[in-house]
Scaffold this motif. Structure first.
Motif, mmCIF file in Angstrom:
data_model
loop_
_atom_site.group_PDB
_atom_site.id
_atom_site.type_symbol
_atom_site.label_atom_id
_atom_site.label_comp_id
_atom_site.label_asym_id
_atom_site.label_seq_id
_atom_site.Cartn_x
_atom_site.Cartn_y
_atom_site.Cartn_z
ATOM 1 N N GLU A 1 -16.937 3.730 5.996
ATOM 2 C CA GLU A 1 -16.219 2.574 5.494
ATOM 3 C C GLU A 1 -17.233 1.657 4.822
ATOM 4 O OE1 GLU A 1 -13.063 2.553 6.195
ATOM 5 O OE2 GLU A 1 -12.419 0.605 5.438
ATOM 6 N N GLN B 1 -13.564 -3.158 9.523
ATOM 7 C CA GLN B 1 -13.517 -4.305 8.601
ATOM 8 C C GLN B 1 -13.102 -5.536 9.390
ATOM 9 O OE1 GLN B 1 -11.269 -4.046 4.991
ATOM 10 N NE2 GLN B 1 -11.597 -1.836 4.744
ATOM 11 N N SER C 1 -11.463 1.804 8.870
ATOM 12 C CA SER C 1 -11.114 0.458 8.404
ATOM 13 C C SER C 1 -10.975 -0.600 9.512
ATOM 14 C CB SER C 1 -9.840 0.515 7.566
ATOM 15 O OG SER C 1 -10.010 1.420 6.492
ATOM 16 N N ARG D 1 -6.717 12.500 13.009
ATOM 17 C CA ARG D 1 -5.343 12.520 12.511
ATOM 18 C C ARG D 1 -4.646 13.789 12.946
ATOM 19 N NH1 ARG D 1 -6.048 10.068 6.345
ATOM 20 N NH2 ARG D 1 -7.396 8.373 7.030
ATOM 21 N N THR E 1 -5.941 -3.275 0.475
ATOM 22 C CA THR E 1 -6.671 -3.607 -0.761
ATOM 23 C C THR E 1 -5.665 -3.888 -1.869
ATOM 24 O OG1 THR E 1 -6.907 -1.225 -1.130
ATOM 25 C CG2 THR E 1 -8.853 -2.397 -0.332
#
Ligand code: PHE
Length: 366
Positions: free
Chosen positions: A238, A201, A198, A222, A279
């Motif tokens: 993405e 973006q 992300s 992660r 979002t």
């Protein structure tokens, strides 16, 4: 060459005082040359051989010129000169043809060495195949490219700003907890391994005015405990579309098109309410189970649906970070796990199989 060198003495010193004797002396030199040429001259000593006979400084011809011709008495000079010229052209032309002979022999040897027998069977080189993750990427990207998205890539080492803040995830937001992050110690300004794609973006919207229609393939990291479905690294794509007139219908239509392309025309799509800070509204995109077709089975845990990925309409708060006009613009975003989609589509139950590089596993996906 023989040790005694007649040319270091004059003809007088050699006792050649008549034309006949002169001719005789030249004949002896010529005979010696002819014999040496046959016996001695070879590719290895070729330049030494040439220097011995016709070398400018101390070759035989030079010495004969200096010691026989120059000091010759007047009455013998013509015959010495004549014999000298004959000897000279004999030696030079013989050396020239021998040189050609040596060269063409070398050429032939090289040609023979390099010869290729075109009738022999070739050496078979095993050709690898694309890894299943790569294949899945290609398949996913093809679908989005076909509807006008373009591909961009970004850094795996990110700043908290791009990975969190600008995506509307402030410092103490609980959303930072469920993305256990690898921080890079000592990095100036604090760096981390991106936990999702992300951030691209933000990076894209910072650089580019709408319309934006991009997909971003890449690795994300992660701090998960590794098990059958988790690793410390996985792959995402993405997606982001922003324009002046994008509605929830466009979002839903795009997602449905994608699901049908990826899983087949019979696949149904379901949007389930969800939450992502960037979002609003957010959704989980589910597809009807590709194994049982929706009637319920072990794979879909008897629900008939399989969770595919997270998505939603871009939260207007995000536009504030990239100086987009939230009043005029709207868009949608999604982020899918490539490994998950590959496992689901190909019935793979263990994520680690994708990274162990066991060819027996990889060969099943040629
Ligand atoms: N970045 C989210 C994740 O990794 C996925 C996502 C992307 C959700 C874009 C919505 C929109 O979980």
């Amino acid at each position: 060459m023989a040790a005694i060198d007649p040319a270091s003495k004059t003809l007088a010193q050699l006792g050649a005082a008549t034309p006949e004797a002169v001719v005789q002396k030249f004949a002896e030199v010529r005979a010696r040359f002819d014999a040496d040429l046959v016996a001695d001259a070879n590719p290895q000593n070729w330049s030494a051989f040439v220097a011995n006979w016709s070398g400018r400084k101390s070759g035989m011809l030079t010495k004969i010129g200096d010691n026989w011709l120059k000091p010759a008495p007047k009455e013998l000079k013509p015959i010495v000169g004549q014999e000298f010229q004959k000897l000279k052209s004999h030696i030079e032309s013989a050396l020239e043809s021998k040189r050609q002979e040596i060269e063409s022999a070398a050429d032939h040897a090289a040609a023979a060495r390099d010869q290729i027998d075109l009738s022999l069977p070739g050496v078979e080189r095993p050709i690898g195949t694309q890894h299943l993750i790569r294949q899945t990427y290609d398949e996913l990207l093809r679908i989005f490219l076909s509807i006008g998205f373009s591909v961009v890539e970004g850094p795996e080492i990110e700043t908290p700003y791009y990975n969190f803040e600008a995506l509307n995830i402030p410092e103490h937001h609980p959303a930072r907890d469920n993305m256990d992050t690898f921080y890079i110690e000592g990095a100036r300004g604090g760096h981390l391994l991106r936990t999702h794609t992300s951030p691209m973006q933000i990076r894209t919207m910072e650089k580019q005015q709408p319309p934006v229609r991009i997909v971003v393939p890449g690795k994300v990291y992660r701090r998960d405990n590794p098990d059958a479905t988790h690793g410390y690294m996985f792959h995402q794509i993405e997606g982001l579309a922003v324009d002046t007139d994008i509605t929830f219908c466009d979002f839903k239509g795009t997602v449905e098109y994608f699901v049908r392309e990826f899983l087949g025309p019979q696949a149904k799509t379901r949007l389930r309410p969800s939450y992502f800070p960037f979002t609003e509204p957010s959704a989980e995109v589910d597809a009807s189970c590709h194994v049982c077709g929706g009637s319920g089975c072990r794979i879909c845990k008897f629900s008939g649906w399989i969770e595919l990925f997270g998505a939603g309409m871009v939260n207007p708060a995000v536009y504030g970070f990239v100086k987009y006009d939230a009043e005029k613009l709207s868009g949608f975003a999604f982020g899918m796990g490539v490994d998950r989609l590959a496992m689901m589509k190909y019935g793979i139950t263990e994520l680690p199989l994708l990274f162990q590089n066991d060819v027996r596993f990889l060969r099943q996906f040629p």
